[in-house]
Design a protein around this motif. Sequence first.
Motif, PDB file in Angstrom:
ATOM      1  N   GLN A  73     -11.872  52.248  18.951  1.00 52.18           N
ATOM      2  CA  GLN A  73     -13.614  52.210  17.913  1.00 52.18           C
ATOM      3  C   GLN A  73     -13.737  54.022  17.741  1.00 52.18           C
ATOM      4  OE1 GLN A  73     -16.538  51.747  21.075  1.00 52.18           O
ATOM      5  NE2 GLN A  73     -16.357  49.413  20.717  1.00 52.18           N
ATOM      6  N   LYS A  74     -13.141  54.855  18.017  1.00 50.75           N
ATOM      7  CA  LYS A  74     -13.222  56.185  17.725  1.00 50.75           C
ATOM      8  C   LYS A  74     -11.987  55.974  16.143  1.00 50.75           C
ATOM      9  CE  LYS A  74     -14.524  58.388  21.886  1.00 50.75           C
ATOM     10  NZ  LYS A  74     -13.776  59.641  22.729  1.00 50.75           N
ATOM     11  N   VAL A  75     -10.826  55.829  16.825  1.00 50.00           N
ATOM     12  CA  VAL A  75      -9.782  55.951  15.159  1.00 50.00           C
ATOM     13  C   VAL A  75     -11.047  55.169  14.890  1.00 50.00           C
ATOM     14  CG1 VAL A  75      -7.597  55.127  15.194  1.00 50.00           C
ATOM     15  CG2 VAL A  75      -8.172  56.155  17.758  1.00 50.00           C
ATOM     16  N   TRP A  76     -10.788  53.288  14.538  1.00 49.30           N
ATOM     17  CA  TRP A  76     -11.292  52.508  13.803  1.00 49.30           C
ATOM     18  C   TRP A  76     -12.714  52.844  12.803  1.00 49.30           C
ATOM     19  CZ3 TRP A  76     -15.888  48.663  13.061  1.00 49.30           C
ATOM     20  CH2 TRP A  76     -15.447  48.316  11.662  1.00 49.30           C
ATOM     21  N   PHE A  77     -13.158  53.809  13.462  1.00 47.07           N
ATOM     22  CA  PHE A  77     -14.651  54.607  12.732  1.00 47.07           C
ATOM     23  C   PHE A  77     -13.870  55.296  12.148  1.00 47.07           C
ATOM     24  CE2 PHE A  77     -17.733  52.689  15.551  1.00 47.07           C
ATOM     25  CZ  PHE A  77     -18.451  51.571  14.874  1.00 47.07           C
ATOM     26  N   ARG A  78     -13.286  56.122  12.215  1.00 44.56           N
ATOM     27  CA  ARG A  78     -12.807  57.382  11.406  1.00 44.56           C
ATOM     28  C   ARG A  78     -12.431  57.132  11.040  1.00 44.56           C
ATOM     29  NH1 ARG A  78     -10.306  60.053  15.610  1.00 44.56           N
ATOM     30  NH2 ARG A  78     -13.004  60.830  16.176  1.00 44.56           N
ATOM     31  N   ASN A  79     -10.743  55.698  10.834  1.00 47.49           N
ATOM     32  CA  ASN A  79     -10.303  55.437   9.134  1.00 47.49           C
ATOM     33  C   ASN A  79     -11.494  55.114   8.914  1.00 47.49           C
ATOM     34  OD1 ASN A  79      -7.252  54.489   8.508  1.00 47.49           O
ATOM     35  ND2 ASN A  79      -7.911  52.244   9.250  1.00 47.49           N
ATOM     36  N   LEU A  80     -12.123  54.100   8.483  1.00 44.00           N
ATOM     37  CA  LEU A  80     -12.925  53.462   8.035  1.00 44.00           C
ATOM     38  C   LEU A  80     -14.098  54.494   6.887  1.00 44.00           C
ATOM     39  CD1 LEU A  80     -13.948  50.325   7.074  1.00 44.00           C
ATOM     40  CD2 LEU A  80     -15.452  50.427   8.998  1.00 44.00           C
ATOM     41  N   TYR A  81     -14.190  55.042   7.731  1.00 46.33           N
ATOM     42  CA  TYR A  81     -15.100  56.363   6.806  1.00 46.33           C
ATOM     43  C   TYR A  81     -14.828  57.826   6.430  1.00 46.33           C
ATOM     44  CZ  TYR A  81     -18.752  52.385   7.858  1.00 46.33           C
ATOM     45  OH  TYR A  81     -19.394  51.455   8.367  1.00 46.33           O
TER      46      TYR A  81
ATOM     47  N   ALA B 131      -5.395  47.653  16.051  1.00 45.96           N
ATOM     48  CA  ALA B 131      -4.221  48.884  16.030  1.00 45.96           C
ATOM     49  C   ALA B 131      -2.754  48.833  15.550  1.00 45.96           C
ATOM     50  CB  ALA B 131      -3.830  49.799  17.231  1.00 45.96           C
ATOM     51  N   ASN B 132      -2.177  47.723  15.953  1.00 43.92           N
ATOM     52  CA  ASN B 132      -1.026  47.573  14.816  1.00 43.92           C
ATOM     53  C   ASN B 132      -0.973  47.201  13.652  1.00 43.92           C
ATOM     54  OD1 ASN B 132       0.976  49.048  16.800  1.00 43.92           O
ATOM     55  ND2 ASN B 132       1.594  47.220  17.612  1.00 43.92           N
ATOM     56  N   GLN B 133      -2.273  45.997  13.597  1.00 47.67           N
ATOM     57  CA  GLN B 133      -2.443  45.787  12.489  1.00 47.67           C
ATOM     58  C   GLN B 133      -2.323  46.875  11.468  1.00 47.67           C
ATOM     59  OE1 GLN B 133      -5.356  43.061  13.405  1.00 47.67           O
ATOM     60  NE2 GLN B 133      -4.026  41.106  13.407  1.00 47.67           N
ATOM     61  N   LEU B 134      -3.126  47.134  12.122  1.00 48.10           N
ATOM     62  CA  LEU B 134      -4.577  48.387  10.352  1.00 48.10           C
ATOM     63  C   LEU B 134      -3.655  50.115  10.946  1.00 48.10           C
ATOM     64  CD1 LEU B 134      -7.570  47.863  11.629  1.00 48.10           C
ATOM     65  CD2 LEU B 134      -5.944  47.355   9.559  1.00 48.10           C
ATOM     66  N   ASP B 135      -1.920  49.628  11.385  1.00 47.25           N
ATOM     67  CA  ASP B 135      -1.577  50.645  11.291  1.00 47.25           C
ATOM     68  C   ASP B 135      -1.637  52.332  12.046  1.00 47.25           C
ATOM     69  OD1 ASP B 135       1.240  52.368  11.312  1.00 47.25           O
ATOM     70  OD2 ASP B 135       1.198  52.377   9.213  1.00 47.25           O
ATOM     71  N   LEU B 136      -2.600  51.615  13.237  1.00 43.64           N
ATOM     72  CA  LEU B 136      -3.608  53.047  14.461  1.00 43.64           C
ATOM     73  C   LEU B 136      -2.569  53.436  15.050  1.00 43.64           C
ATOM     74  CD1 LEU B 136      -7.324  52.048  12.742  1.00 43.64           C
ATOM     75  CD2 LEU B 136      -5.313  53.526  11.374  1.00 43.64           C
ATOM     76  N   TYR B 137      -1.846  53.090  15.559  1.00 40.41           N
ATOM     77  CA  TYR B 137      -1.775  52.656  17.023  1.00 40.41           C
ATOM     78  C   TYR B 137      -1.319  54.071  17.372  1.00 40.41           C
ATOM     79  CZ  TYR B 137       0.741  52.547  21.244  1.00 40.41           C
ATOM     80  OH  TYR B 137       1.280  52.274  22.822  1.00 40.41           O
ATOM     81  N   LYS B 138      -0.441  54.973  16.695  1.00 36.23           N
ATOM     82  CA  LYS B 138      -0.586  56.399  16.780  1.00 36.23           C
ATOM     83  C   LYS B 138      -1.283  57.429  16.469  1.00 36.23           C
ATOM     84  CE  LYS B 138       4.217  56.639  14.754  1.00 36.23           C
ATOM     85  NZ  LYS B 138       5.329  57.097  14.284  1.00 36.23           N
ATOM     86  N   LYS B 139      -2.511  56.593  15.759  1.00 37.63           N
ATOM     87  CA  LYS B 139      -3.696  57.238  15.869  1.00 37.63           C
ATOM     88  C   LYS B 139      -4.634  57.494  17.066  1.00 37.63           C
ATOM     89  CE  LYS B 139      -4.280  57.840  10.938  1.00 37.63           C
ATOM     90  NZ  LYS B 139      -5.396  58.291   9.876  1.00 37.63           N
ATOM     91  N   LEU B 140      -3.935  56.581  18.348  1.00 37.40           N
ATOM     92  CA  LEU B 140      -5.203  55.499  19.088  1.00 37.40           C
ATOM     93  C   LEU B 140      -4.516  56.296  19.892  1.00 37.40           C
ATOM     94  CD1 LEU B 140      -6.545  53.478  20.585  1.00 37.40           C
ATOM     95  CD2 LEU B 140      -4.511  51.847  21.210  1.00 37.40           C
ATOM     96  N   VAL B 141      -3.155  56.585  19.887  1.00 42.45           N
ATOM     97  CA  VAL B 141      -2.373  57.658  21.191  1.00 42.45           C
ATOM     98  C   VAL B 141      -2.932  58.920  20.862  1.00 42.45           C
ATOM     99  CG1 VAL B 141       0.040  58.223  22.407  1.00 42.45           C
ATOM    100  CG2 VAL B 141      -0.453  55.895  22.074  1.00 42.45           C
ATOM    101  N   ASN B 142      -2.784  59.334  19.780  1.00 39.00           N
ATOM    102  CA  ASN B 142      -3.161  60.464  19.231  1.00 39.00           C
ATOM    103  C   ASN B 142      -4.757  60.556  20.337  1.00 39.00           C
ATOM    104  OD1 ASN B 142      -0.549  61.455  18.599  1.00 39.00           O
ATOM    105  ND2 ASN B 142      -1.324  61.229  16.517  1.00 39.00           N
TER     106      ASN B 142
END
Length: 115
Positions: free
Chosen positions: A107-115, A14-25
């Motif tokens: 997984q949800k956050v990663w997929f949303r970010n990818l697409y 999550a930190n590598q892709l700068d998605l930690y805040k989105k994960l928490v949200n």
Amino acid sequence: MEWPVNFDDVIEKANQLDLYKKLVNQLNKDLLLANIDLAFHENILPTSLKMMLHETIFKLLQDKFMDYLNLLYIIDVSEEEVKALDGSDTLKLSEEVSFLILRREWQKVWFRNLY
């Protein structure tokens, strides 16, 4: 993408892709949908997130099992993975379920970010 295998792996990815805040949200959103009285600040330290989520899951397992099942349903945690866990130690079970929850949210956050 190889899915995380432990809590630290989830946080690292999550930190590598700068998605930690989105994960928490995302976690906050699903906790709210499940009527669980818990919300994390988006800048919460990963260790605090892990500890508070683990504690909440433990309490749900002990006192509010239907709320626990509802949370797993809303987050869409794999039923097979939960059934495969050893339920003899509730403390260990709650830790493992906490990881499954965070991994699914990732997984949800990663997929949303990818697409």
